[in-house]
Design a protein around this motif. Structure first.
Motif, PDB file in Angstrom:
ATOM      1  N   SER A 152      45.774  45.258  44.244  1.00  0.00           N
ATOM      2  CA  SER A 152      46.392  44.207  43.438  1.00  0.00           C
ATOM      3  C   SER A 152      46.408  42.879  44.187  1.00  0.00           C
ATOM      4  N   MET A 153      46.664  42.937  45.499  1.00  0.00           N
ATOM      5  CA  MET A 153      46.680  41.711  46.291  1.00  0.00           C
ATOM      6  C   MET A 153      45.301  41.066  46.314  1.00  0.00           C
ATOM      7  N   LEU A 154      44.242  41.870  46.401  1.00  0.00           N
ATOM      8  CA  LEU A 154      42.887  41.312  46.402  1.00  0.00           C
ATOM      9  C   LEU A 154      42.529  40.706  45.048  1.00  0.00           C
ATOM     10  N   VAL A 155      42.985  41.316  43.965  1.00  0.00           N
ATOM     11  CA  VAL A 155      42.769  40.735  42.641  1.00  0.00           C
ATOM     12  C   VAL A 155      43.448  39.377  42.540  1.00  0.00           C
ATOM     13  N   LEU A 156      44.684  39.295  43.044  1.00  0.00           N
ATOM     14  CA  LEU A 156      45.411  38.024  43.019  1.00  0.00           C
ATOM     15  C   LEU A 156      44.737  36.996  43.916  1.00  0.00           C
ATOM     16  N   ARG A 157      44.243  37.428  45.065  1.00  0.00           N
ATOM     17  CA  ARG A 157      43.528  36.525  45.975  1.00  0.00           C
ATOM     18  C   ARG A 157      42.291  35.953  45.294  1.00  0.00           C
ATOM     19  N   ASN A 158      41.532  36.802  44.609  1.00  0.00           N
ATOM     20  CA  ASN A 158      40.334  36.331  43.920  1.00  0.00           C
ATOM     21  C   ASN A 158      40.677  35.329  42.820  1.00  0.00           C
ATOM     22  N   PHE A 159      41.796  35.544  42.157  1.00  0.00           N
ATOM     23  CA  PHE A 159      42.221  34.598  41.128  1.00  0.00           C
ATOM     24  C   PHE A 159      42.580  33.249  41.751  1.00  0.00           C
ATOM     25  N   PHE A 160      43.319  33.285  42.857  1.00  0.00           N
ATOM     26  CA  PHE A 160      43.685  32.039  43.537  1.00  0.00           C
ATOM     27  C   PHE A 160      42.444  31.271  43.992  1.00  0.00           C
ATOM     28  N   MET A 161      41.387  31.992  44.387  1.00  0.00           N
ATOM     29  CA  MET A 161      40.165  31.333  44.837  1.00  0.00           C
ATOM     30  C   MET A 161      39.482  30.564  43.713  1.00  0.00           C
ATOM     31  N   GLY A 162      39.765  30.957  42.461  1.00  0.00           N
ATOM     32  CA  GLY A 162      39.158  30.275  41.329  1.00  0.00           C
ATOM     33  C   GLY A 162      39.902  29.030  40.886  1.00  0.00           C
ATOM     34  N   ILE A 163      41.069  28.772  41.449  1.00  0.00           N
ATOM     35  CA  ILE A 163      41.832  27.568  41.096  1.00  0.00           C
ATOM     36  C   ILE A 163      41.255  26.385  41.872  1.00  0.00           C
ATOM     37  N   PRO A 164      40.971  25.276  41.215  1.00  0.00           N
ATOM     38  CA  PRO A 164      40.354  24.115  41.894  1.00  0.00           C
ATOM     39  C   PRO A 164      41.187  23.640  43.074  1.00  0.00           C
ATOM     40  N   THR A 165      40.529  23.413  44.189  1.00  0.00           N
ATOM     41  CA  THR A 165      41.233  22.940  45.384  1.00  0.00           C
ATOM     42  C   THR A 165      41.692  21.490  45.245  1.00  0.00           C
ATOM     43  N   GLU A 166      41.130  20.779  44.272  1.00  0.00           N
ATOM     44  CA  GLU A 166      41.547  19.383  44.073  1.00  0.00           C
ATOM     45  C   GLU A 166      43.029  19.286  43.701  1.00  0.00           C
ATOM     46  N   LEU A 167      43.534  20.287  42.995  1.00  0.00           N
ATOM     47  CA  LEU A 167      44.956  20.275  42.649  1.00  0.00           C
ATOM     48  C   LEU A 167      45.818  20.356  43.906  1.00  0.00           C
TER      49      LEU A 167
END
Length: 289
Positions: A152-167
């Motif tokens: 579950s932590m890896l799934v959440l990590r992968n989701f966070f990686m898809g959020i634009p770093t510009e924010l």
């Protein structure tokens, strides 16, 4: 384009397969619900039970009047609610830094965490660890050992990686620190995957019973699934109910079915509220590696 004969055949096979799967999924639930509301003779009848032919609420009255059933229910609610909330917080605090490329040795830390997904110490070392941590016979033994589930932590990590770093960069320009960014920007954007992981975690906590058998000896700290196991598998409580009330075991099948329904209803009630996030959160959280 007009569908071909092969496409029609494929669609027919697909609809038939899904229909059979739905029937195989729904029928056990209808069977248990029918038996739980049936009279002793009807509950003991061999064959399909789609609805109760002779309605009798005696089994439900017996289950709902048992103090230890409600004690187990309260402990299961505590475990599910507190365990799910703490797990979401702990996973977020772990997944967020691992999702940032500027974290030193990020791959090394990820591999160490991934290692625990495939290799464990076993029952005896884990039992000794719980004893040394003074978690034996404590309700916190339900929560602490599985606080950060690796998958579950890896799934959440992968989701966070898809959020634009510009924010994140914009927030840092405005003076926000990492904790503020996580709780004010990242987590609000992650509601679908958080709802999905919350459902996974809650179902896992609600259905768990083996750790209660290993680490808990106080009956007042046992979870509902432990008592369900006693009733359904060992027949202990079903025999007690039957002999106390009618002098035999004629109500045992109905009592078992009523206990199963009582244990399953909370998750069945909660699931529709999270179902709309389920597919979206799973797919988005699994795309990026």
């Amino acid at each position: 384009m007009k569908p071909t004969i092969g496409e029609h055949v494929f669609q027919a096979i697909l609809v038939l397969s899904i229909s059979l799967l739905c029937i195989a999924t729904i029928y056990p639930f209808l069977h248990i619900a029918s038996v739980s509301l049936s009279s002793p003779s009807e509950a003991s009848r061999f064959g399909f039970h789609l609805y109760p032919r002779e309605i009798d609420f005696f089994a439900w009255n017996q289950v709902l009047s048992q103090t230890k059933i409600w004690t187990g229910f309260g402990n299961s609610v505590f475990r599910t609610v507190v365990g799910t909330l703490l797990t979401l917080v702990a996973m977020s605090l772990c997944a967020y830094p691992l999702s940032r490329k500027y974290l030193p040795h990020r791959s090394f830390y990820t591999m160490i965490i991934l290692f625990t997904m495939f290799f464990g110490g076993g029952i005896i070392p884990t039992y000794l660890l719980m004893k040394w941590l003074h978690l034996m016979n404590s309700v916190w033994v339900y929560v602490v050992p599985g606080l950060v589930p690796t998958f579950s932590m890896l799934v959440l990590r992968n989701f966070f990686m898809g959020i634009p770093t510009e924010l994140e960069e914009s927030a840092k320009i405005d003076g926000a620190n990492d904790i503020r960014i996580l709780f004010s920007i990242i987590l609000p954007l992650s509601k679908p995957v958080l709802a999905t992981l919350a459902l996974w975690t809650a179902v896992g906590h609600w259905n768990s019973w083996f750790d209660a058998v290993l680490y808990i000896t106080d009956q007042n700290k046992q979870v509902l699934q432990f008592f369900l196991r006693e009733i359904v598998i060992t027949n202990t409580d079903a025999e007690t109910f039957g002999r106390t009330v009618v002098g035999n075991l004629k109500y045992a099948p109905a009592i078992k079915a009523a206990t199963i329904m009582f244990a399953a209803l909370p998750i069945l009630i909660i699931y529709p509220f999270l179902q709309k996030y389920f597919v979206k959160g799973t797919m988005i959280g699994s795309l990026k590696g």
